[in-house]
Design an enzyme around this catalytic site. Structure first.
Site, short mmCIF file in Angstrom:
data_model
loop_
_atom_site.label_atom_id
_atom_site.label_comp_id
_atom_site.label_asym_id
_atom_site.label_seq_id
_atom_site.Cartn_x
_atom_site.Cartn_y
_atom_site.Cartn_z
N THR A 6 -4.22 -14.51 -2.60
CA THR A 6 -5.26 -15.09 -3.34
C THR A 6 -6.49 -14.23 -1.92
O THR A 6 -6.12 -13.47 -1.51
CB THR A 6 -5.81 -16.10 -2.22
OG1 THR A 6 -5.50 -17.25 -3.22
CG2 THR A 6 -7.56 -16.61 -1.41
N GLY A 62 -6.83 -25.67 -6.14
CA GLY A 62 -5.84 -25.40 -5.28
C GLY A 62 -7.49 -26.01 -4.29
O GLY A 62 -8.70 -26.52 -4.43
N THR A 115 -5.14 -18.80 2.89
CA THR A 115 -4.55 -18.73 2.01
C THR A 115 -3.59 -18.76 1.71
O THR A 115 -3.27 -18.79 3.11
CB THR A 115 -4.08 -17.08 1.92
OG1 THR A 115 -3.32 -16.84 0.39
CG2 THR A 115 -3.89 -16.56 2.64
N GLY A 116 -3.04 -19.86 0.95
CA GLY A 116 -1.37 -20.52 1.35
C GLY A 116 -1.05 -21.93 -0.01
O GLY A 116 -2.21 -21.31 -0.97
N TRP A 117 -0.19 -22.61 0.64
CA TRP A 117 -0.09 -23.56 -0.54
C TRP A 117 -1.02 -24.82 -0.78
O TRP A 117 -1.23 -24.90 0.63
CB TRP A 117 1.60 -24.18 -0.35
CG TRP A 117 1.66 -25.20 -1.38
CD1 TRP A 117 1.42 -25.39 -2.33
CD2 TRP A 117 3.21 -25.72 -1.43
NE1 TRP A 117 1.92 -26.52 -2.96
CE2 TRP A 117 3.13 -26.45 -2.69
CE3 TRP A 117 4.57 -25.22 -0.38
CZ2 TRP A 117 4.44 -26.76 -3.24
CZ3 TRP A 117 5.54 -25.95 -0.87
CH2 TRP A 117 5.16 -26.82 -2.22
#
Ligand code: ASP
Length: 352
Positions: free
Chosen positions: A218, A248, A269-271
């Protein structure tokens, strides 16, 4: 009488000393302006290790990060708005196949690209977001248009595309977003999910064959302009192998993006599922507003403590009203860059 006078004097001196040496939490947060304007960006976090990145790839990422941050920096230096700086900077990364945003977005389970983006204006607390967009060249531009030209905050799917067309934004054939590298990543994940993984791994495998090795590409940007206005934006293709219209954190105001002139701007940004549950971007701002924490204290607590305890992986970029900046992540690396009013440039990928 003399003794009483001395006791009062001692009390007064000790109170005076205390106020001098321990600044109230309010003072801590009204520290002096560090930079008149500043910009900070990310291109995703994850298991980004030097041993896995060739010298050419590393140079390509650094060059693109530098190009992007300089575009926004020039706008700010010339007196442009943080909104324009964030949009133009993110567009450079959306157009680059290196990042999971715009061209180069990851593939869904159905082998399509579904893009999410959001933007927030720290002065007005206005915001715009789009989710599941398949044919708009610049999702960040569309998110800003939703903010400026509609009564809504978030549009999705076909409706968002119709709105984009009506507003004259550039529409592309969905194949514009295709890159062989991302397509092959999807195939690898699908094959691995089918064969090698046992039932317990399936949830993580749904998003990535090995979530521990996931790279979240991202892109995001936060800028502070000369008028003291903070803006933040985030743009993404989401997570590889997503399905059922999964959305998301990137288009969720408060999770993937947040900006408030009183505190700071944040892009995550990430899970994404963990960032939504943790309301990560807003939590950083809230800790500054209600607990008088510094930017560094707030980002450290939210990423290193709260997100990590929840089991989430990723990071944030954040920039406060005084021009202080923070990169915080609990992964091996995060593509990142920043620049301030003294033209000081930082471009980094791995942990220090
Ligand atoms: N946060 C994004 C998502 O969950 C992924 C990423 O950061 O790359 O959709």
């Amino acid at each position: 009488m003399k003794n009483a006078f001395f006791i009062i004097l001692l009390v007064l001196i000790s109170v005076g000393c205390k106020q001098e040496t321990v600044p109230s939490s309010e003072e801590k947060n009204t520290t002096k302006q560090q930079h008149e304007f500043a910009i900070i960006i990310h291109g995703g976090a994850g298991t980004i290790l030097k041993k896995n990145l060739s010298d050419e790839k590393e140079a390509a990422y650094k060059a693109k990060l530098e190009e992007a941050v300089k575009v926004g920096h020039t706008i700010l230096k010339n007196g442009g708005t943080s909104q324009e700086a964030v949009m133009k900077t993110i567009q450079i990364m959306e157009e680059s196949p290196l990042f999971n945003a715009g061209k180069g977005a990851v593939f869904t389970h159905e082998e399509t690209n579904e893009l999410d983006a959001s933007f927030m204006d720290g002065k007005t607390l206005n915001a715009g977001a789009v989710a599941g967009v398949t044919n708009v060249k610049s999702p960040i531009e569309l998110a800003i248009k939703v903010m400026t030209d509609s009564d809504h905050v978030m549009l999705s799917g076909k409706g968002a595309s119709i709105f984009a067309k009506e507003k004259g934004l550039e529409i592309v054939d969905p194949s514009y977003f295709y890159t062989e590298k991302r397509f092959q990543s999807l195939q690898r994940i699908k094959n691995k999910t089918k064969t090698e993984l046992d039932h317990n791994d399936k949830k993580a495998a749904f998003y990535d064959a090995d979530i521990k090795n996931a790279k979240f590409g991202t892109v995001g940007c936060v800028a502070l302009d000369k008028n003291g206005n903070i803006a933040a934006g985030t743009s993404t293709g989401g997570m590889t192998n997503k399905r059922w219209g999964r959305i998301g954190d990137a288009p969720i105001i408060g999770a993937g993006t947040y900006a408030n002139n009183k505190t700071c701007g944040v892009s995550s940004t990430g899970w994404g599922e963990y960032f939504i549950r943790g309301m990560v971007a807003y939590d950083i701002s809230a800790q500054m507003e209600y607990q008088n924490k510094s930017l560094k204290e707030a980002t450290t607590d939210v990423i290193k403590n709260k997100l990590t305890k929840l089991g989430g992986t990723g990071g944030v970029i954040a920039l406060d009203k005084n021009g202080n900046m923070s990169f915080e992540f609990n992964t091996a690396g995060m593509y990142r860059a920043s620049m301030n009013d003294k033209d000081e440039l930082v471009v980094k990928i791995y942990k220090e």
